[in-house]
Design a protein around this motif. Structure first.
Motif, PDB file in Angstrom:
ATOM      1  N   ASP A 105     107.980 117.814  38.128  1.00 49.60           N
ATOM      2  CA  ASP A 105     107.321 116.507  38.069  1.00 49.60           C
ATOM      3  C   ASP A 105     106.798 116.213  36.666  1.00 49.60           C
ATOM      4  O   ASP A 105     106.965 115.115  36.133  1.00 49.60           O
ATOM      5  CB  ASP A 105     106.157 116.454  39.069  1.00 49.60           C
ATOM      6  N   VAL A 106     106.153 117.200  36.056  1.00 48.09           N
ATOM      7  CA  VAL A 106     105.621 117.015  34.706  1.00 48.09           C
ATOM      8  C   VAL A 106     106.757 116.883  33.696  1.00 48.09           C
ATOM      9  O   VAL A 106     106.712 116.041  32.797  1.00 48.09           O
ATOM     10  CB  VAL A 106     104.676 118.175  34.338  1.00 48.09           C
ATOM     11  N   GLN A 107     107.787 117.705  33.827  1.00 56.13           N
ATOM     12  CA  GLN A 107     108.928 117.618  32.912  1.00 56.13           C
ATOM     13  C   GLN A 107     109.577 116.238  32.970  1.00 56.13           C
ATOM     14  O   GLN A 107     109.989 115.685  31.945  1.00 56.13           O
ATOM     15  CB  GLN A 107     109.956 118.700  33.264  1.00 56.13           C
ATOM     16  N   ARG A 108     109.667 115.693  34.172  1.00 55.40           N
ATOM     17  CA  ARG A 108     110.258 114.356  34.309  1.00 55.40           C
ATOM     18  C   ARG A 108     109.418 113.313  33.561  1.00 55.40           C
ATOM     19  O   ARG A 108     109.960 112.431  32.891  1.00 55.40           O
ATOM     20  CB  ARG A 108     110.367 113.992  35.788  1.00 55.40           C
ATOM     21  N   CYS A 109     108.106 113.414  33.657  1.00 57.15           N
ATOM     22  CA  CYS A 109     107.229 112.483  32.939  1.00 57.15           C
ATOM     23  C   CYS A 109     107.400 112.618  31.433  1.00 57.15           C
ATOM     24  O   CYS A 109     107.470 111.613  30.705  1.00 57.15           O
ATOM     25  CB  CYS A 109     105.769 112.752  33.308  1.00 57.15           C
ATOM     26  N   LEU A 110     107.456 113.849  30.956  1.00 57.22           N
ATOM     27  CA  LEU A 110     107.568 114.084  29.518  1.00 57.22           C
ATOM     28  C   LEU A 110     108.879 113.553  28.955  1.00 57.22           C
ATOM     29  O   LEU A 110     108.942 113.134  27.788  1.00 57.22           O
ATOM     30  CB  LEU A 110     107.455 115.579  29.232  1.00 57.22           C
ATOM     31  N   ASN A 111     109.924 113.551  29.757  1.00 56.13           N
ATOM     32  CA  ASN A 111     111.241 113.132  29.280  1.00 56.13           C
ATOM     33  C   ASN A 111     111.580 111.687  29.633  1.00 56.13           C
ATOM     34  O   ASN A 111     112.682 111.232  29.333  1.00 56.13           O
ATOM     35  CB  ASN A 111     112.310 114.058  29.854  1.00 56.13           C
ATOM     36  N   ASP A 112     110.647 110.970  30.237  1.00 50.63           N
ATOM     37  CA  ASP A 112     110.867 109.572  30.601  1.00 50.63           C
ATOM     38  C   ASP A 112     110.732 108.704  29.352  1.00 50.63           C
ATOM     39  O   ASP A 112     109.658 108.643  28.746  1.00 50.63           O
ATOM     40  CB  ASP A 112     109.851 109.150  31.660  1.00 50.63           C
ATOM     41  N   LEU A 113     111.802 108.020  28.971  1.00 50.69           N
ATOM     42  CA  LEU A 113     111.799 107.204  27.762  1.00 50.69           C
ATOM     43  C   LEU A 113     111.182 105.829  27.979  1.00 50.69           C
ATOM     44  O   LEU A 113     110.959 105.090  27.015  1.00 50.69           O
ATOM     45  CB  LEU A 113     113.227 107.033  27.234  1.00 50.69           C
ATOM     46  N   ALA A 114     110.912 105.472  29.226  1.00 48.37           N
ATOM     47  CA  ALA A 114     110.461 104.109  29.523  1.00 48.37           C
ATOM     48  C   ALA A 114     108.991 104.015  29.904  1.00 48.37           C
ATOM     49  O   ALA A 114     108.406 102.934  29.817  1.00 48.37           O
ATOM     50  CB  ALA A 114     111.314 103.517  30.652  1.00 48.37           C
ATOM     51  N   ALA A 115     108.379 105.119  30.338  1.00 53.41           N
ATOM     52  CA  ALA A 115     107.013 105.065  30.862  1.00 53.41           C
ATOM     53  C   ALA A 115     106.027 105.709  29.893  1.00 53.41           C
ATOM     54  O   ALA A 115     106.293 106.792  29.369  1.00 53.41           O
ATOM     55  CB  ALA A 115     106.934 105.768  32.213  1.00 53.41           C
ATOM     56  N   PRO A 116     104.879 105.072  29.652  1.00 52.42           N
ATOM     57  CA  PRO A 116     103.819 105.727  28.878  1.00 52.42           C
ATOM     58  C   PRO A 116     103.432 107.049  29.525  1.00 52.42           C
ATOM     59  O   PRO A 116     103.318 107.148  30.753  1.00 52.42           O
ATOM     60  CB  PRO A 116     102.662 104.717  28.928  1.00 52.42           C
ATOM     61  N   LEU A 117     103.203 108.063  28.704  1.00 46.41           N
ATOM     62  CA  LEU A 117     103.038 109.416  29.218  1.00 46.41           C
ATOM     63  C   LEU A 117     101.791 109.580  30.077  1.00 46.41           C
ATOM     64  O   LEU A 117     101.832 110.200  31.142  1.00 46.41           O
ATOM     65  CB  LEU A 117     103.011 110.409  28.055  1.00 46.41           C
ATOM     66  N   GLY A 118     100.659 109.036  29.633  1.00 49.55           N
ATOM     67  CA  GLY A 118      99.418 109.238  30.362  1.00 49.55           C
ATOM     68  C   GLY A 118      99.479 108.722  31.780  1.00 49.55           C
ATOM     69  O   GLY A 118      99.078 109.412  32.733  1.00 49.55           O
ATOM     70  N   ALA A 119      99.978 107.493  31.937  1.00 44.66           N
ATOM     71  CA  ALA A 119     100.076 106.897  33.269  1.00 44.66           C
ATOM     72  C   ALA A 119     101.058 107.675  34.142  1.00 44.66           C
ATOM     73  O   ALA A 119     100.818 107.872  35.339  1.00 44.66           O
ATOM     74  CB  ALA A 119     100.506 105.438  33.156  1.00 44.66           C
ATOM     75  N   ALA A 120     102.162 108.132  33.538  1.00 46.37           N
ATOM     76  CA  ALA A 120     103.152 108.889  34.302  1.00 46.37           C
ATOM     77  C   ALA A 120     102.565 110.202  34.796  1.00 46.37           C
ATOM     78  O   ALA A 120     102.740 110.584  35.965  1.00 46.37           O
ATOM     79  CB  ALA A 120     104.389 109.141  33.451  1.00 46.37           C
ATOM     80  N   LEU A 121     101.846 110.904  33.930  1.00 44.84           N
ATOM     81  CA  LEU A 121     101.243 112.172  34.335  1.00 44.84           C
ATOM     82  C   LEU A 121     100.145 111.968  35.375  1.00 44.84           C
ATOM     83  O   LEU A 121     100.012 112.758  36.311  1.00 44.84           O
ATOM     84  CB  LEU A 121     100.676 112.897  33.116  1.00 44.84           C
ATOM     85  N   ARG A 122      99.372 110.907  35.243  1.00 41.57           N
ATOM     86  CA  ARG A 122      98.336 110.641  36.241  1.00 41.57           C
ATOM     87  C   ARG A 122      98.958 110.394  37.611  1.00 41.57           C
ATOM     88  O   ARG A 122      98.383 110.766  38.638  1.00 41.57           O
ATOM     89  CB  ARG A 122      97.476 109.456  35.824  1.00 41.57           C
ATOM     90  N   SER A 123     100.146 109.779  37.627  1.00 39.09           N
ATOM     91  CA  SER A 123     100.785 109.478  38.910  1.00 39.09           C
ATOM     92  C   SER A 123     101.190 110.745  39.657  1.00 39.09           C
ATOM     93  O   SER A 123     101.296 110.735  40.883  1.00 39.09           O
ATOM     94  CB  SER A 123     102.015 108.582  38.700  1.00 39.09           C
ATOM     95  N   VAL A 124     101.421 111.839  38.922  1.00 38.84           N
ATOM     96  CA  VAL A 124     101.820 113.084  39.590  1.00 38.84           C
ATOM     97  C   VAL A 124     100.705 114.121  39.630  1.00 38.84           C
ATOM     98  O   VAL A 124     100.788 115.090  40.384  1.00 38.84           O
ATOM     99  CB  VAL A 124     103.078 113.702  38.932  1.00 38.84           C
ATOM    100  N   ARG A 125      99.657 113.936  38.814  1.00 38.55           N
ATOM    101  CA  ARG A 125      98.558 114.903  38.789  1.00 38.55           C
ATOM    102  C   ARG A 125      97.246 114.323  39.324  1.00 38.55           C
ATOM    103  O   ARG A 125      96.342 115.071  39.694  1.00 38.55           O
ATOM    104  CB  ARG A 125      98.343 115.429  37.358  1.00 38.55           C
ATOM    105  N   GLY A 126      97.112 113.025  39.352  1.00 37.26           N
ATOM    106  CA  GLY A 126      95.916 112.387  39.906  1.00 37.26           C
ATOM    107  C   GLY A 126      94.644 112.844  39.234  1.00 37.26           C
ATOM    108  O   GLY A 126      94.563 112.970  38.010  1.00 37.26           O
ATOM    109  N   THR A 127      93.643 113.146  40.037  1.00 32.94           N
ATOM    110  CA  THR A 127      92.330 113.491  39.496  1.00 32.94           C
ATOM    111  C   THR A 127      92.275 114.883  38.889  1.00 32.94           C
ATOM    112  O   THR A 127      91.259 115.263  38.297  1.00 32.94           O
ATOM    113  CB  THR A 127      91.256 113.388  40.603  1.00 32.94           C
ATOM    114  N   THR A 128      93.348 115.651  39.012  1.00 36.47           N
ATOM    115  CA  THR A 128      93.347 116.986  38.386  1.00 36.47           C
ATOM    116  C   THR A 128      93.691 116.912  36.897  1.00 36.47           C
ATOM    117  O   THR A 128      93.614 117.917  36.200  1.00 36.47           O
ATOM    118  CB  THR A 128      94.357 117.927  39.078  1.00 36.47           C
ATOM    119  N   LEU A 129      94.074 115.719  36.400  1.00 31.29           N
ATOM    120  CA  LEU A 129      94.433 115.562  34.991  1.00 31.29           C
ATOM    121  C   LEU A 129      93.164 115.380  34.161  1.00 31.29           C
ATOM    122  O   LEU A 129      92.349 114.502  34.433  1.00 31.29           O
ATOM    123  CB  LEU A 129      95.353 114.351  34.811  1.00 31.29           C
ATOM    124  N   HIS A 130      93.005 116.227  33.154  1.00 31.07           N
ATOM    125  CA  HIS A 130      91.823 116.193  32.303  1.00 31.07           C
ATOM    126  C   HIS A 130      92.230 115.893  30.856  1.00 31.07           C
ATOM    127  O   HIS A 130      93.250 116.386  30.376  1.00 31.07           O
ATOM    128  CB  HIS A 130      91.080 117.527  32.347  1.00 31.07           C
TER     129      HIS A 130
END
Length: 208
Positions: free
Chosen positions: A123-148
């Protein structure tokens, strides 16, 4: 004679070795934020929320991701500052991601450099390699409140389109409950977010 392929390989290698995370005049936030005269700049540099959301609020326009470039490099060729923040030794392979954020007219708002671990889940690798989505929002979508988000350095550096112009930057670490995910350096447009230094308050006189 150098071939085009060799030239591209050399450019990729030099780009990987460039220390985009060089702290330079930066320092720990508590020691450096007070040095910025603009309260808007201080708010931007100290924020622990999503950069895109804050830029949209401060600029009053939507923000677009552009010019995303991604490569994988040995940790020995990545920024030493980023590798240290990630706890990566020379045996690790890291992902390096460059991008820009612009307003709807294409005016540059920030230049961003990300260094991330590659031993993360799908899930995280997919966010990091997504050329279209801002990284922070993408990571929050898969990590939610655990993202610091922990801001480690703020300071001034050259604005990439005009290196003689001083711009504000920050370096922060994105982590989840399992550990570090990515180190991020953002440099902000100095015409919108001035890097002007704050002057010390004049000493108060005493009545004699």
């Amino acid at each position: 004679m150098t071939t085009d392929a060799e030239t591209r390989d050399k450019a990729r290698s030099e780009g990987a070795r460039s220390d985009y995370f060089a702290v330079g005049a930066g320092a720990e936030p508590d020691h450096c934020l007070r040095g910025f005269a603009s309260p808007v700049t201080r708010k931007l540099l100290s924020s622990k929320g999503l950069t895109v959301t804050l830029l949209e609020t401060l600029n009053g326009t939507p923000v677009h991701l552009s010019d995303v470039r991604i490569q994988q490099v040995p940790a020995s060729q990545a920024s030493p500052v980023a590798a240290t923040l990630l706890g990566a030794d020379d045996s690790c392979v890291l992902l390096v991601r460059h991008s820009r954020l612009t307003d709807p007219k294409g005016q540059l708002l920030s230049v961003n450099h990300v260094v991330a671990r590659t031993d993360l889940d799908c899930d995280v690798q997919r966010c990091l390699n997504d050329l279209a989505a801002p990284l922070g929002a993408a990571l929050r979508s898969v990590r939610g409140t655990t993202l610091h988000r922990a801001v480690r350095y703020v300071g001034r550096t050259g604005w990439p389109p005009n290196p003689t112009q001083s711009a504000a930057f920050r370096i922060y670490l994105l982590s989840d409950n399992e550990g570090p995910l990515a180190a991020i350096r953002e440099v902000f447009d100095p015409t919108r977010f001035p890097a002007t230094a704050a002057h010390p308050a004049p000493a108060r006189g005493r009545n004699l």
